[in-house]
Design a protein around this motif. Structure first.
Motif, PDB file in Angstrom:
ATOM      1  N   TYR A  80       5.531 -17.414   2.607  1.00 34.43           N
ATOM      2  CA  TYR A  80       6.074 -16.125   2.173  1.00 34.43           C
ATOM      3  C   TYR A  80       6.110 -15.201   3.386  1.00 34.43           C
ATOM      4  O   TYR A  80       5.316 -15.357   4.314  1.00 34.43           O
ATOM      5  CB  TYR A  80       5.287 -15.489   1.018  1.00 34.43           C
ATOM      6  CG  TYR A  80       3.817 -15.247   1.276  1.00 34.43           C
ATOM      7  CD1 TYR A  80       3.371 -14.139   1.993  1.00 34.43           C
ATOM      8  CD2 TYR A  80       2.854 -16.115   0.770  1.00 34.43           C
ATOM      9  CE1 TYR A  80       2.022 -13.914   2.212  1.00 34.43           C
ATOM     10  CE2 TYR A  80       1.499 -15.906   0.985  1.00 34.43           C
ATOM     11  CZ  TYR A  80       1.093 -14.806   1.705  1.00 34.43           C
ATOM     12  OH  TYR A  80      -0.236 -14.595   1.929  1.00 34.43           O
ATOM     13  N   PRO A 135      -0.898  -8.491  -2.574  1.00 31.02           N
ATOM     14  CA  PRO A 135      -2.214  -8.028  -3.032  1.00 31.02           C
ATOM     15  C   PRO A 135      -3.242  -7.916  -1.905  1.00 31.02           C
ATOM     16  O   PRO A 135      -4.304  -7.313  -2.110  1.00 31.02           O
ATOM     17  CB  PRO A 135      -2.635  -9.087  -4.054  1.00 31.02           C
ATOM     18  CG  PRO A 135      -1.848 -10.313  -3.718  1.00 31.02           C
ATOM     19  CD  PRO A 135      -0.600  -9.866  -3.024  1.00 31.02           C
ATOM     20  N   ASP A 136      -2.948  -8.482  -0.748  1.00 32.49           N
ATOM     21  CA  ASP A 136      -3.912  -8.420   0.348  1.00 32.49           C
ATOM     22  C   ASP A 136      -3.808  -7.134   1.163  1.00 32.49           C
ATOM     23  O   ASP A 136      -4.597  -6.925   2.073  1.00 32.49           O
ATOM     24  CB  ASP A 136      -3.719  -9.623   1.285  1.00 32.49           C
ATOM     25  CG  ASP A 136      -4.238 -10.918   0.666  1.00 32.49           C
ATOM     26  OD1 ASP A 136      -5.191 -10.842  -0.126  1.00 32.49           O
ATOM     27  OD2 ASP A 136      -3.685 -11.989   0.959  1.00 32.49           O
ATOM     28  N   ARG A 190      11.245 -14.316  -5.596  1.00 35.98           N
ATOM     29  CA  ARG A 190      10.049 -13.990  -6.389  1.00 35.98           C
ATOM     30  C   ARG A 190       9.172 -12.925  -5.687  1.00 35.98           C
ATOM     31  O   ARG A 190       7.986 -13.113  -5.481  1.00 35.98           O
ATOM     32  CB  ARG A 190       9.235 -15.264  -6.679  1.00 35.98           C
ATOM     33  CG  ARG A 190       9.914 -16.153  -7.695  1.00 35.98           C
ATOM     34  CD  ARG A 190       9.250 -17.502  -7.837  1.00 35.98           C
ATOM     35  NE  ARG A 190       9.591 -18.380  -6.731  1.00 35.98           N
ATOM     36  CZ  ARG A 190       8.715 -18.868  -5.849  1.00 35.98           C
ATOM     37  NH1 ARG A 190       7.429 -18.597  -5.970  1.00 35.98           N
ATOM     38  NH2 ARG A 190       9.106 -19.648  -4.876  1.00 35.98           N
ATOM     39  N   TYR A 191       9.807 -11.836  -5.335  1.00 40.72           N
ATOM     40  CA  TYR A 191       9.072 -10.716  -4.722  1.00 40.72           C
ATOM     41  C   TYR A 191       7.966 -10.239  -5.651  1.00 40.72           C
ATOM     42  O   TYR A 191       8.168 -10.124  -6.851  1.00 40.72           O
ATOM     43  CB  TYR A 191      10.016  -9.532  -4.520  1.00 40.72           C
ATOM     44  CG  TYR A 191      10.903  -9.597  -3.305  1.00 40.72           C
ATOM     45  CD1 TYR A 191      10.412  -9.220  -2.063  1.00 40.72           C
ATOM     46  CD2 TYR A 191      12.222  -9.983  -3.415  1.00 40.72           C
ATOM     47  CE1 TYR A 191      11.239  -9.239  -0.948  1.00 40.72           C
ATOM     48  CE2 TYR A 191      13.054 -10.008  -2.302  1.00 40.72           C
ATOM     49  CZ  TYR A 191      12.555  -9.641  -1.072  1.00 40.72           C
ATOM     50  OH  TYR A 191      13.364  -9.656   0.026  1.00 40.72           O
ATOM     51  N   PHE A 192       6.814  -9.965  -5.104  1.00 37.20           N
ATOM     52  CA  PHE A 192       5.788  -9.241  -5.868  1.00 37.20           C
ATOM     53  C   PHE A 192       4.891  -8.514  -4.875  1.00 37.20           C
ATOM     54  O   PHE A 192       4.864  -8.864  -3.694  1.00 37.20           O
ATOM     55  CB  PHE A 192       5.014 -10.176  -6.808  1.00 37.20           C
ATOM     56  CG  PHE A 192       4.007 -11.078  -6.139  1.00 37.20           C
ATOM     57  CD1 PHE A 192       4.414 -12.203  -5.432  1.00 37.20           C
ATOM     58  CD2 PHE A 192       2.646 -10.794  -6.223  1.00 37.20           C
ATOM     59  CE1 PHE A 192       3.483 -13.040  -4.815  1.00 37.20           C
ATOM     60  CE2 PHE A 192       1.707 -11.621  -5.606  1.00 37.20           C
ATOM     61  CZ  PHE A 192       2.128 -12.748  -4.910  1.00 37.20           C
ATOM     62  N   PRO A 193       4.185  -7.483  -5.336  1.00 39.34           N
ATOM     63  CA  PRO A 193       3.395  -6.659  -4.401  1.00 39.34           C
ATOM     64  C   PRO A 193       2.352  -7.504  -3.669  1.00 39.34           C
ATOM     65  O   PRO A 193       1.639  -8.287  -4.301  1.00 39.34           O
ATOM     66  CB  PRO A 193       2.710  -5.643  -5.316  1.00 39.34           C
ATOM     67  CG  PRO A 193       3.517  -5.638  -6.577  1.00 39.34           C
ATOM     68  CD  PRO A 193       4.099  -7.005  -6.719  1.00 39.34           C
ATOM     69  N   ASN A 199       8.897 -14.896  -1.209  1.00 39.86           N
ATOM     70  CA  ASN A 199       8.456 -16.285  -1.215  1.00 39.86           C
ATOM     71  C   ASN A 199       9.593 -17.269  -0.967  1.00 39.86           C
ATOM     72  O   ASN A 199      10.589 -17.262  -1.695  1.00 39.86           O
ATOM     73  CB  ASN A 199       7.828 -16.613  -2.582  1.00 39.86           C
ATOM     74  CG  ASN A 199       6.578 -15.800  -2.849  1.00 39.86           C
ATOM     75  OD1 ASN A 199       5.514 -16.078  -2.300  1.00 39.86           O
ATOM     76  ND2 ASN A 199       6.696 -14.763  -3.672  1.00 39.86           N
ATOM     77  N   ARG A 215       5.567  -9.571  -1.063  1.00 39.26           N
ATOM     78  CA  ARG A 215       5.759 -10.930  -0.562  1.00 39.26           C
ATOM     79  C   ARG A 215       7.134 -11.442  -0.971  1.00 39.26           C
ATOM     80  O   ARG A 215       7.511 -11.313  -2.135  1.00 39.26           O
ATOM     81  CB  ARG A 215       4.701 -11.867  -1.136  1.00 39.26           C
ATOM     82  CG  ARG A 215       3.324 -11.621  -0.589  1.00 39.26           C
ATOM     83  CD  ARG A 215       2.391 -12.705  -1.088  1.00 39.26           C
ATOM     84  NE  ARG A 215       1.017 -12.441  -0.720  1.00 39.26           N
ATOM     85  CZ  ARG A 215      -0.008 -13.197  -1.124  1.00 39.26           C
ATOM     86  NH1 ARG A 215       0.227 -14.247  -1.927  1.00 39.26           N
ATOM     87  NH2 ARG A 215      -1.224 -12.907  -0.750  1.00 39.26           N
TER      88      ARG A 215
END
Lengths: 474, 487
Positions: free
Chosen positions: A90, A275-276, A270-273, A80, A78
């Motif tokens: 995002y 989760p969906d 603020r990239y992060f994996p 954001n 994602r």
């Protein structure tokens, strides 16, 4: 001082999948605003994305065509940020494990080859569109484009001029169209680019400070923006200043760029994996299946045309630049068995007409051209008349036989009919006849011209020659 | 027995035997809500007319001899973060106070297909953030056993309504203990399924990698019945597990002979309430008397689960809740000067304090320069905790302990101390972090007559073992048959 311009591109291309990346809404361009969307692509509470497998296949295909390594394990992340055209706030993209890495495209620069490295290609979703103009009290949002799949192609800083970038963009477009990964309609926004550019004194090893220019929607604006930005940077350095790392917006109408935000104001995404969504895993079988769908690419085709059809390298390059033209060429050659003639028609009259009319698609079928060539070969029309027929064919998409029939353009090779005309011409041009008979053999040319004029160019020139000679020497 | 104190499986039998009609049951539930819920405050929305209309339709089907599922004709209420088409779904937030979804969550679709009757939407902590249901924008739900106490949370409305006989069964959601802890506080059975066993489609996301929907019921039999109704693969949820799901009622065997059960010493010593510890020791004794083997063991990384949980869940929440920006739906500030001001005012006014705290915490944890120290570290801890559990399940069929370190506390007691509130998740959050299934079953009462819950944890997709142990325990004790006095 001599400067070197260093350019890298980030190219966004909409994929030609039928449905969106995370839902089954159509990707069709246009449509009444907010009719191509659903709870998923408009980011309603509680909904979840499901990855469209075709997106992975299309993107991997693009990667293979650009000599990339396809990662067997990649993931989505994602990105954001707040903006009204991004309903989830995002964008699902790929951060550290993109689908394709480490590729290249070899581009042709006036017969000099140049290799441009592809750092990565990743998949992501497009955002909606804000409409500011027609509304006085605020802006409107059209979410139809939201969730249309994109690939982002990131290059190495391997280009050195606007011309390099132009040729590279043409190659990318050609490859994406050949592979049918994207239709690359730039005016619909399905191919756009950001330009990263820095300059340095020729011979320096260190890269200069770069700027990024956002959202250039045509190859022309890319080259103009590069020229303008390179000049701007060189002017600053020449006058003793230094380049700010920043993002700039190109105004195509004014031909100028403006600062959008400085390095300090840069977004923290603020990239992060995501989760969906599960990681994207491409096993060897799947990759083989994708590979098997790869068509012959422009470069290979060019080589084959030179070999197989014996057409000049330059012609082969132009014809294979677009898949439509190349396919048209091959089909017409298949039907007419005359590669030389087909190539000449395409390179000459067709290219001219298309350029002048700003037409993007060939308006008639390969069989039209093949039939026209046969009409010439069979002596039904003259080569000169054929040009007229070709133009009509381009304008009306009618069959050449019909045009010839309708316009009465057939060669006149009826000996009796022509004899009458020849006799008349001989009678009414005694001066030329006398010249000829006195040994000025060239005078026959004028008389032939007169016969052609009488027949509106349709007379069979060889027959006219023969009949005239017979008449003059009898 | 009163209709409203009957569990689902008995109501189902009575509907089948024509002793009760769906209309009678629905009427009784609605009447009791009107009479008792003003005291408990467990509902945000009651859909009286629609529920009664549906019950008549369904009763017609029953009368016509049509097939009916084990939950057919029985009213259900769901936590207000599960989307219900045409019924407000507020997440107990001002932000979504006017939001009516145009779609059903997958679990709602399943309930409707099986002819359960949606009776209303239940109170909760705003966006499921909290452990006491005090963070609701609308109301504070009371614990039916003592209305000056909290019901737990965040599914406090669900646990309180089931405990107070205000609904035969409810669905809640559990991100760090939000089904099990209120179940424990209210003396009902609450199960958090394995991550991926129940579709999350239509559950308004708090922390996507931790959230699960699960049942709150009067007893373990009902728990199995409701699991049959809601578990299963859903192609709309990419994290849903495409596996074979068992008939959970097949585990209602009352036979746990030879089962090996671990009792982590970290769960029994870390500053837990003395009555809670005793109840758990007693419960372990009951299980041993039924032929199971209980053994002290260690889950040594338990204490790290709280910081890891709050980092991961807040990080995901900061992104999941970003869409509430006043642009498309939900609350929008009435006055603003430009786009940024619209965002700022809408979110400042629309979210409550706890939600804002978590958004800020999560935003910080994901920020560049801090990502590695917080979010990434938390993911590493997550792996360690999973490994810790995996090792345990090499040796044990299940692990038991208290669901929460305390029983229900007084309303207002911890609201100003978020850290103390967070520590209440010590035994439950690690289960979400590891994606495991766990159930809370009533196992005693403290000196103030407040319920105590035992948490049973099993390996992924082994809800069967939870039901097996829970059922045997329930059949051989009397805790599940106690009801709070409310009339």
């Amino acid at each position: 001082m001599e400067y070197e311009i260093v350019i890298g591109l980030e190219i966004h291309s909409e994929l030609a999948t039928k449905s969106k990346i995370y839902c089954s809404c159509t990707t069709e361009f246009g449509g009444i605003p907010n009719t191509h969307c659903c709870p998923v692509c408009t980011g309603m509470p509680g909904v979840l994305p499901v990855l469209n497998k075709n997106v992975v296949e299309y993107a991997a295909k693009a990667g293979l065509a650009m000599n990339c390594k396809i990662l067997d394990f990649s993931k989505q992340d994602r990105k954001n940020y707040f903006y009204p055209d991004l309903p989830k706030a995002y964008q699902v993209s790929q951060f550290d494990l993109p689908l394709c890495v480490k590729g290249y495209i070899d581009i042709d620069l006036n017969d000099k080859k140049k290799r441009v490295g592809i750092t990565r290609i990743h998949i992501e979703e497009d955002a909606g569109k804000l409409i500011h103009d027609e509304w006085e009290t605020g802006s409107l949002i059209d979410y139809n484009r939201c969730g249309v799949p994109l690939i982002e192609i990131v290059t190495e800083p391997d280009m050195r001029s606007a011309e390099d970038a132009r040729v590279f963009m043409e190659s990318v477009r050609s490859i994406l169209k050949y592979t049918e990964v994207s239709d690359c309609k730039m005016q619909e926004g399905s191919l756009r680019a950001d330009v990263n550019l820095s300059v340095r004194i020729a011979g320096e090893k260190e890269l200069g400070t770069r700027t990024e220019m956002k959202n250039l929607n045509s190859i022309r604006s890319i080259t103009r923006a590069i020229e303008s930005e390179a000049k701007r940077q060189i002017d600053i350095i020449e006058s003793g200043g230094s380049i700010e790392q920043e993002t700039r917006r190109w105004d195509d109408e004014k031909g100028l760029s403006y600062s959008m935000r400085s390095k300090e104001e840069a977004h923290d995404y603020r990239y992060f994996p995501e989760p969906d969504l599960a990681p994207v895993i491409i096993d060897a079988n799947w990759l083989d299946r994708i590979k098997s769908t790869l068509p012959e690419l422009p470069d290979e085709r060019k080589k084959r045309y030179i070999d197989q059809y014996k057409i000049p390298g330059y012609d082969a390059k132009i014809i294979t630049a677009s898949r439509e033209t190349a396919d048209f060429f091959e089909e017409a050659v298949g039907l007419s068995n005359n590669a030389k003639a087909v190539s000449n028609w395409i390179m000459g009259d067709l290219m001219n007409l298309m350029k002048n009319s700003e037409c993007e698609e060939i308006p008639f079928s390969p069989s039209h051209l093949a039939n026209l060539i046969k009409l010439i070969e069979n002596g039904v029309i003259s080569g000169k008349i054929a040009k007229t027929v070709f133009k009509k064919m381009f304008e009306t998409a009618d069959e050449p036989e019909r045009i010839v029939e309708r316009e009465g353009l057939k060669v006149v090779n009826d000996e009796g009919q022509l004899n009458n005309i020849v006799s008349a011409v001989v009678k009414s041009n005694p001066k030329s006849v006398e010249d000829y008979r006195n040994g000025k053999k060239k005078a026959i040319g004028f008389l032939v011209g007169q016969v052609m004029k009488e027949t509106k160019g349709k007379a069979d020139p060889q027959m006219v020659n023969k009949l005239l000679k017979d008449e003059l020497e009898s | 027995m009163e209709i409203c104190s009957m569990p689902v499986h008995i109501l189902s039998d009575k509907i089948k035997n024509r002793e009760l009609s769906s209309v009678e049951i629905t009427r009784a539930v609605i009447d009791r809500i009107k009479k008792i819920d003003p005291k408990i405050q467990s509902y945000i929305t009651v859909v009286e007319d629609e529920a009664l209309k549906k019950s008549r339709e369904i009763q017609n089907d029953i009368d016509a001899g049509k097939f009916l599922s084990p939950i057919g004709g029985i009213p259900v209420a769901v936590k207000d973060n599960i989307c219900t088409r045409g019924i407000p779904t507020t997440c107990a937030s001002k932000m979504l106070s006017n939001f009516i979804p145009p779609y059903d969550a997958t679990v709602i679709k399943k309930l409707k297909e099986q002819k359960a009757i949606i009776a209303g939407k239940l109170n909760m902590d705003e966006f499921a953030m909290g452990g006491s249901t005090e963070n609701s924008f609308f109301k504070k739900t009371k614990n039916p056993w003592n209305t000056s106490c909290v019901p737990g949370g965040s599914s406090g409305g669900a646990a309180a309504s089931v405990a107070a006989g205000l609904i035969p069964f409810a669905l809640g959601s559990d991100t760090g203990g939000s089904i099990r802890q209120p179940a424990s506080f209210c003396g009902v059975v609450g199960l958090k399924p394995t991550y991926g066993a129940v579709s999350r489609y239509g559950l308004v996301a708090f922390a996507s990698s931790l959230d699960q929907i699960g049942p709150l019921t009067k007893n373990v039999t009902d728990c199995a019945v409701v699991m049959n109704a809601i578990a299963g693969y859903d192609k709309m949820d990419s994290t849903s597990a495409n596996i074979e799901y068992p008939d959970y009622t097949g585990f209602l065997t009352n036979n746990i002979k030879g089962m090996k059960i671990g009792v982590p010493k970290e769960y029994m010593t870390k500053g837990i309430n003395e009555d809670v510890r005793k109840a758990l020791e007693n419960a372990a004794g009951v299980l041993e008397s039924l032929g199971a083997e209980c053994e002290e063991m260690s889950l040594q990384y338990t204490e790290y689960s709280i910081p890891a949980y709050y980092l991961i869940s807040s990080a995901e929440a900061s992104s999941n809740l970003a869409r509430y920006d006043g642009v498309k739906y939900g609350y929008r500030a009435s006055r603003y000067t430009d786009l940024i001001d619209l965002y700022r005012k809408t979110r400042s006014e629309g979210f409550g304090e706890e939600v804002k705290r978590r958004i800020m915490l999560g935003t910080y944890a994901l920020s560049s320069g801090y990502y590695d120290a917080y979010y990434k570290k938390a993911l590493q801890v997550r792996t360690i905790i999973m490994d810790d559990f995996n090792r345990a399940f090499d040796n044990y069929d299940a692990v038991i302990g208290p669901t929460a370190p305390t029983t229900a506390y007084k309303i207002g007691e911890k609201i100003d101390n978020p850290i103390e509130m967070y520590l209440g998740d010590i035994f439950t959050a690690s289960v979400n972090i590891a994606g495991l299934p766990a159930v809370s079953v009533p196992c005693g009462f403290d000196g103030e007559n407040m319920p105590i819950g035992m948490q049973i944890i099993a390996k992924p997709f082994d809800e069967g073992t939870l039901i097996k142990i829970g059922y045997a325990f329930e059949q051989n004790t009397d805790f599940a048959n106690k009801y709070p006095e409310l009339d």
